[in-house]
Motif scaffolding. Sequence first.
Motif, PDB file in Angstrom:
ATOM      1  N   GLU A  47      22.148  73.821  75.542  1.00 55.77           N
ATOM      2  CA  GLU A  47      22.798  73.286  74.346  1.00 55.77           C
ATOM      3  C   GLU A  47      24.086  72.597  74.750  1.00 55.77           C
ATOM      4  N   ARG A  49      27.568  71.194  72.995  1.00 56.70           N
ATOM      5  CA  ARG A  49      28.295  71.395  71.745  1.00 56.70           C
ATOM      6  C   ARG A  49      29.660  70.713  71.838  1.00 56.70           C
ATOM      7  N   GLN A  82      27.602  79.441  80.256  1.00 55.74           N
ATOM      8  CA  GLN A  82      28.288  78.473  79.393  1.00 55.74           C
ATOM      9  C   GLN A  82      29.554  77.985  80.084  1.00 55.74           C
ATOM     10  N   ARG A 439      31.981  82.320  63.193  1.00 50.89           N
ATOM     11  CA  ARG A 439      31.131  81.135  63.349  1.00 50.89           C
ATOM     12  C   ARG A 439      29.923  81.292  62.445  1.00 50.89           C
ATOM     13  N   PRO A 441      26.511  79.129  61.317  1.00 48.61           N
ATOM     14  CA  PRO A 441      25.639  77.950  61.354  1.00 48.61           C
ATOM     15  C   PRO A 441      25.242  77.544  59.933  1.00 48.61           C
ATOM     16  N   HIS A 445      22.075  71.529  63.335  1.00 53.42           N
ATOM     17  CA  HIS A 445      22.935  71.000  64.392  1.00 53.42           C
ATOM     18  C   HIS A 445      24.425  71.095  64.043  1.00 53.42           C
ATOM     19  N   ASP A 447      27.725  73.861  62.809  1.00 52.53           N
ATOM     20  CA  ASP A 447      28.259  75.152  62.399  1.00 52.53           C
ATOM     21  C   ASP A 447      29.733  75.014  62.051  1.00 52.53           C
ATOM     22  N   ARG A 489      26.017  70.808  67.395  1.00 54.11           N
ATOM     23  CA  ARG A 489      25.184  71.432  68.425  1.00 54.11           C
ATOM     24  C   ARG A 489      23.956  70.580  68.669  1.00 54.11           C
ATOM     25  N   PRO A 491      20.743  71.202  70.796  1.00 49.22           N
ATOM     26  CA  PRO A 491      19.923  72.022  71.684  1.00 49.22           C
ATOM     27  C   PRO A 491      18.796  71.225  72.334  1.00 49.22           C
TER      28      PRO A 491
END
Length: 492
Positions: A47, A49, A82, A439, A441, A445, A447, A489, A491
């Motif tokens: 992903e 972001r 990440q 956070r 969502p 795509h 959040d 986002r 993915p």
Amino acid sequence: MSRAWSGLLTAALVAAAPFSASAAEVMIAADGAPRPPEQRQRRVHGEVRLGVGFGFITEDPVASLEPSFALDLRDLIPLTLQLGGPLRLRIWDRDPSQGGVIRGTDWDEAGDFVAILQRLHYEDSFAFGERGIANVDLRIGRLGRVQLGHGSLVMGYANALDLDRRRTGVDLHARMEGYLLDQPAGIDAGVVIGDLAGEQIFGGRLAADWGGASLGLSAVGDPLAPRQLVLGESGEAIQIDRQNRLKSEGEVGVAAVGLDLSYRFTDRWRYLVTPYLDLNLMPGLGKGLHLGVDAELVAGRHRRSRLGLRAEMTAGDSSYDPAYFDVFYGMQRWQAPFIAGRGGLPADVTDLSQPKRAFVDENDLGGVGGYGAIRFAHEDGAFAETGYRYRPGPLGHTWETRVGVELEVVELSLLLAHRGALGFNVIKPAGTLASLDLRVPVLTHLDVTARAAWLYATRRAPGATAAAKVESEGFVGGGGIVLVGVGGRFPW
């Protein structure tokens, strides 16, 4: 029934099956299930972001850009990764002047660049022998709650509560277990490194158990922990170097070793009760003991919830502080007494010029104290924990609460901790750490994120410039951050 009639009935049932199935049911061969070619071949997921937020950091309104890149390799190996880092721009550089639009304190130390590795998690199990199993849980990145053993030396330690410094650390736990002489036996190993750039604690623990009885040895140290700070020329604040850190002089370092014994009572299904005894020594400081019991009960209709209770008595000499490396350590290693903020400077600078090592050495902390906690966890990804510790001497009260939720529809992290005079006064800015991260969502795509926290930062004295490569005077004190934004986002 004859074999012929049996075969005829079976054939009739097979022939009638497509017509008797409901409309929602489709009977196909398992090997014939349609699968898109890309799903069969794609074994690495990820992903990209980009987060955008606005808010305040200490006294400055800012705009924040936070790109990140994540990899999920669990189809190949049990590993997730990440990378990323924030770029924070001052909309208005309020006094004291920072000297630049980009917050230079976010990128002025080696640890800030190492912290581009935000998260690495490896977790796996291996079978060996006839009944043996080995478990490995490795976490690298931002450490929110680290504990070694029963937590008498390291408990609740966090490496990323400084507003100006992001850190990447290591928290490793490994265990091998099996049977020895028809009794369950195992070996545990734990490693903690607060900062891969070498500016915070590191330590480890090794323990062995057999038939419920356990013996462990822990060692923890902070080789660069200051013992004495340098006062500024005015004598009203502490001198701060070009990297926005308090300057120290003389000897540095602090260390601790501990021996722990315990016995585990359990039916391996419903409950776990562990009485324990920890004996600790801090060379050059003091020694103490922890006598306690930790209990855990499996609850719920589907046995997916766990309820834990803990009670502990502590006793130590005049220079022993239980759970020395706790949630407050990142701040107290530089300055033991808490300061509220820019307006919280006491009239006497000697009240705030003691690092934790000197504070513990010079104050009488001897006597009997205690600790109690309750915790809850659910396998779906939620936990809550609260605990209170009493210890003799100044700053003898510690109260800490944590809540975490990690679900597909929401991610929430809450921390509230206070250390100060005895009692439950947990809303004073001096002595308090608080953090809320959320956070949600809202689209495939997109959040929404929010962060509100009262952490700590190296603060310049009123009127002192904080421009790059300039020394001045100041202190370590509370600092606020509020950021609200959205993240896109993508993915794959």
